[in-house]
Each structure stands twice: as C-alpha cells, then as structure tokens.
Motif scaffolding. Structure first.
Motif, PDB file in Angstrom:
ATOM      1  N   ARG A  32      -1.888  -9.107   0.793  1.00  0.00           N
ATOM      2  CA  ARG A  32      -0.759  -8.061   0.430  1.00  0.00           C
ATOM      3  C   ARG A  32      -1.190  -7.130  -0.393  1.00  0.00           C
ATOM      4  NH1 ARG A  32       4.083 -10.946   0.823  1.00  0.00           N
ATOM      5  NH2 ARG A  32       3.683 -13.176   0.263  1.00  0.00           N
ATOM      6  N   VAL A  33      -0.472  -6.135   0.660  1.00  0.00           N
ATOM      7  CA  VAL A  33      -0.707  -4.777  -0.169  1.00  0.00           C
ATOM      8  C   VAL A  33       0.033  -4.464  -1.159  1.00  0.00           C
ATOM      9  CG1 VAL A  33       0.995  -2.020   0.922  1.00  0.00           C
ATOM     10  CG2 VAL A  33       0.683  -4.335   3.163  1.00  0.00           C
ATOM     11  N   ALA A  34      -1.150  -3.489  -1.124  1.00  0.00           N
ATOM     12  CA  ALA A  34      -1.269  -2.636  -2.776  1.00  0.00           C
ATOM     13  C   ALA A  34      -1.335  -1.641  -3.515  1.00  0.00           C
ATOM     14  CB  ALA A  34      -2.712  -2.908  -3.284  1.00  0.00           C
ATOM     15  N   LYS A  35      -1.688  -1.049  -2.444  1.00  0.00           N
ATOM     16  CA  LYS A  35      -1.259   0.524  -1.557  1.00  0.00           C
ATOM     17  C   LYS A  35      -1.505   1.578  -0.283  1.00  0.00           C
ATOM     18  CE  LYS A  35      -3.927   4.178  -4.500  1.00  0.00           C
ATOM     19  NZ  LYS A  35      -4.606   3.956  -5.705  1.00  0.00           N
ATOM     20  N   LEU A  36      -0.412   1.874  -0.147  1.00  0.00           N
ATOM     21  CA  LEU A  36      -0.258   2.556   1.481  1.00  0.00           C
ATOM     22  C   LEU A  36      -2.105   4.131   1.145  1.00  0.00           C
ATOM     23  CD1 LEU A  36       3.233   2.726   1.780  1.00  0.00           C
ATOM     24  CD2 LEU A  36       2.315   1.309   2.572  1.00  0.00           C
ATOM     25  N   LEU A  37      -2.279   4.026   2.184  1.00  0.00           N
ATOM     26  CA  LEU A  37      -3.508   5.422   1.995  1.00  0.00           C
ATOM     27  C   LEU A  37      -3.060   5.878   2.810  1.00  0.00           C
ATOM     28  CD1 LEU A  37      -6.186   2.752   1.492  1.00  0.00           C
ATOM     29  CD2 LEU A  37      -5.399   4.183  -0.420  1.00  0.00           C
ATOM     30  N   THR A  38      -2.645   5.510   3.772  1.00  0.00           N
ATOM     31  CA  THR A  38      -1.840   7.133   4.755  1.00  0.00           C
ATOM     32  C   THR A  38      -0.406   7.865   4.386  1.00  0.00           C
ATOM     33  OG1 THR A  38      -2.389   5.306   6.560  1.00  0.00           O
ATOM     34  CG2 THR A  38      -1.505   6.927   7.887  1.00  0.00           C
ATOM     35  N   LYS A  39      -0.815   9.069   4.855  1.00  0.00           N
ATOM     36  CA  LYS A  39       0.110   9.806   4.015  1.00  0.00           C
ATOM     37  C   LYS A  39       0.797  10.105   5.092  1.00  0.00           C
ATOM     38  CE  LYS A  39      -1.567  10.449  -0.233  1.00  0.00           C
ATOM     39  NZ  LYS A  39      -1.073   9.311  -1.370  1.00  0.00           N
ATOM     40  N   SER A  40       0.716  10.331   6.209  1.00  0.00           N
ATOM     41  CA  SER A  40       1.199  10.640   7.850  1.00  0.00           C
ATOM     42  C   SER A  40       2.212   9.682   8.208  1.00  0.00           C
ATOM     43  CB  SER A  40       0.359  10.759   9.201  1.00  0.00           C
ATOM     44  OG  SER A  40      -0.082  10.205   9.182  1.00  0.00           O
ATOM     45  N   LYS A  48      -3.042   2.852   7.101  1.00  0.00           N
ATOM     46  CA  LYS A  48      -3.936   2.214   6.352  1.00  0.00           C
ATOM     47  C   LYS A  48      -3.855   1.850   5.120  1.00  0.00           C
ATOM     48  CE  LYS A  48      -8.665   4.268   6.592  1.00  0.00           C
ATOM     49  NZ  LYS A  48     -10.094   5.082   6.537  1.00  0.00           N
ATOM     50  N   VAL A  49      -3.968   0.971   4.211  1.00  0.00           N
ATOM     51  CA  VAL A  49      -3.029   0.431   3.426  1.00  0.00           C
ATOM     52  C   VAL A  49      -4.979  -0.691   2.390  1.00  0.00           C
ATOM     53  CG1 VAL A  49      -1.957  -0.711   4.291  1.00  0.00           C
ATOM     54  CG2 VAL A  49      -3.333  -1.940   4.818  1.00  0.00           C
ATOM     55  N   MET A  50      -4.703  -0.598   1.420  1.00  0.00           N
ATOM     56  CA  MET A  50      -5.211  -1.302   0.077  1.00  0.00           C
ATOM     57  C   MET A  50      -4.963  -2.573   0.633  1.00  0.00           C
ATOM     58  SD  MET A  50      -7.162  -0.393  -3.425  1.00  0.00           S
ATOM     59  CE  MET A  50      -8.279   0.631  -2.372  1.00  0.00           C
ATOM     60  N   LEU A  51      -5.116  -3.691   0.343  1.00  0.00           N
ATOM     61  CA  LEU A  51      -4.824  -4.661  -0.066  1.00  0.00           C
ATOM     62  C   LEU A  51      -4.634  -5.483  -1.371  1.00  0.00           C
ATOM     63  CD1 LEU A  51      -5.565  -7.222   2.326  1.00  0.00           C
ATOM     64  CD2 LEU A  51      -3.419  -6.441   2.886  1.00  0.00           C
ATOM     65  N   THR A  52      -4.333  -6.568  -2.064  1.00  0.00           N
ATOM     66  CA  THR A  52      -4.697  -6.452  -3.945  1.00  0.00           C
ATOM     67  C   THR A  52      -5.556  -7.154  -3.313  1.00  0.00           C
ATOM     68  OG1 THR A  52      -3.850  -9.078  -2.852  1.00  0.00           O
ATOM     69  CG2 THR A  52      -1.533  -7.585  -3.577  1.00  0.00           C
ATOM     70  N   ASP A  53      -6.489  -8.102  -3.352  1.00  0.00           N
ATOM     71  CA  ASP A  53      -7.747  -7.720  -3.547  1.00  0.00           C
ATOM     72  C   ASP A  53      -8.826  -6.824  -3.082  1.00  0.00           C
ATOM     73  OD1 ASP A  53      -8.199  -7.480  -0.038  1.00  0.00           O
ATOM     74  OD2 ASP A  53      -9.248  -9.753  -0.127  1.00  0.00           O
ATOM     75  N   GLY A  54      -8.689  -5.920  -2.669  1.00  0.00           N
ATOM     76  CA  GLY A  54      -9.245  -4.483  -2.888  1.00  0.00           C
ATOM     77  C   GLY A  54      -9.726  -3.841  -1.387  1.00  0.00           C
ATOM     78  N   GLN A  55      -9.632  -4.664  -0.383  1.00  0.00           N
ATOM     79  CA  GLN A  55      -9.733  -4.243   1.525  1.00  0.00           C
ATOM     80  C   GLN A  55      -8.872  -3.984   1.436  1.00  0.00           C
ATOM     81  OE1 GLN A  55     -11.281  -7.578   3.664  1.00  0.00           O
ATOM     82  NE2 GLN A  55      -9.632  -8.928   1.999  1.00  0.00           N
ATOM     83  N   VAL A  56      -9.829  -2.895   3.137  1.00  0.00           N
ATOM     84  CA  VAL A  56      -8.920  -1.279   2.874  1.00  0.00           C
ATOM     85  C   VAL A  56      -9.805  -1.736   4.137  1.00  0.00           C
ATOM     86  CG1 VAL A  56      -8.599   0.736   3.668  1.00  0.00           C
ATOM     87  CG2 VAL A  56      -9.476  -0.119   1.168  1.00  0.00           C
ATOM     88  N   GLY A  57      -7.948  -1.385   4.790  1.00  0.00           N
ATOM     89  CA  GLY A  57      -7.736  -1.331   7.081  1.00  0.00           C
ATOM     90  C   GLY A  57      -6.642  -1.262   6.971  1.00  0.00           C
ATOM     91  N   ARG A  58      -6.197  -0.743   8.501  1.00  0.00           N
ATOM     92  CA  ARG A  58      -5.222  -0.762   9.146  1.00  0.00           C
ATOM     93  C   ARG A  58      -4.240  -1.961   9.329  1.00  0.00           C
ATOM     94  NH1 ARG A  58      -4.930   4.610   9.904  1.00  0.00           N
ATOM     95  NH2 ARG A  58      -7.355   5.664   9.506  1.00  0.00           N
ATOM     96  N   VAL A  59      -3.166  -1.217   9.211  1.00  0.00           N
ATOM     97  CA  VAL A  59      -1.904  -2.017   9.670  1.00  0.00           C
ATOM     98  C   VAL A  59      -1.829  -3.006  11.152  1.00  0.00           C
ATOM     99  CG1 VAL A  59       0.841  -3.118   9.217  1.00  0.00           C
ATOM    100  CG2 VAL A  59      -0.664  -2.137   6.756  1.00  0.00           C
ATOM    101  N   ALA A  60      -2.332  -4.004  11.120  1.00  0.00           N
ATOM    102  CA  ALA A  60      -2.324  -4.207  12.524  1.00  0.00           C
ATOM    103  C   ALA A  60      -0.284  -4.901  12.766  1.00  0.00           C
ATOM    104  CB  ALA A  60      -2.891  -5.369  13.074  1.00  0.00           C
ATOM    105  N   LYS A  61      -0.295  -5.987  12.126  1.00  0.00           N
ATOM    106  CA  LYS A  61       1.145  -6.539  12.183  1.00  0.00           C
ATOM    107  C   LYS A  61       1.202  -6.557  10.666  1.00  0.00           C
ATOM    108  CE  LYS A  61       0.612 -11.069  14.040  1.00  0.00           C
ATOM    109  NZ  LYS A  61       0.652 -12.101  14.373  1.00  0.00           N
TER     110      LYS A  61
END
Length: 67
Positions: A32-40, A48-61
């Motif tokens: 689940r998305v906790a934070k949006l990290l990409t500003k554009s 790029k997002v941070m999940l509720t468990d702290g993992q960071v990556g780019r949304v594929a789907k």
C-alpha cells in the motif's frame, strides 16, 4: 493502470512496485502506498513511492484504488 501518471497513484492504493534491486529481473512487490516521492506529473518508468512497510520503488501496476 500502469502507474506512470502521478494523478493516478493515490495514498492508500494497493500497488505492485519494482524495487531498485529487482529492476533487472522485473520482480514485483505488492503493498500500500504511504508516500508519493516523484514530484513531476509523469515518469516513463513509473511514479516512485514509499510503501507502508518502508520499501521504496516505482509503481508498475495499480491493483486497487483506495475507497
């Protein structure tokens, strides 16, 4: 939805992301998305997002929008 538009990705949405370490293999990590990290407004490789468990990556789907 593929997660390339920032307006499509909402906090609390259930998504599948590609972690930096998994870029070569393309392995997807659900969460689940906790934070949006990409500003554009868009990004060709996914927002790029941070999940509720702290993992960071780019949304594929985007699997499910928050209710």
């Amino acid at each position: 939805m593929n997660g390339q538009k920032r307006s499509d990705v909402k906090i609390g949405a259930l998504v599948e992301i590609i972690l930096k370490a998994d870029q070569r293999s393309g392995k997807l990590t659900p969460g689940r998305v906790a934070k949006l990290l990409t500003k554009s407004p868009t990004h060709p490789h996914g927002i790029k997002v941070m999940l509720t468990d702290g993992q960071v990556g780019r949304v594929a789907k985007i699997v499910e929008d928050p209710k």
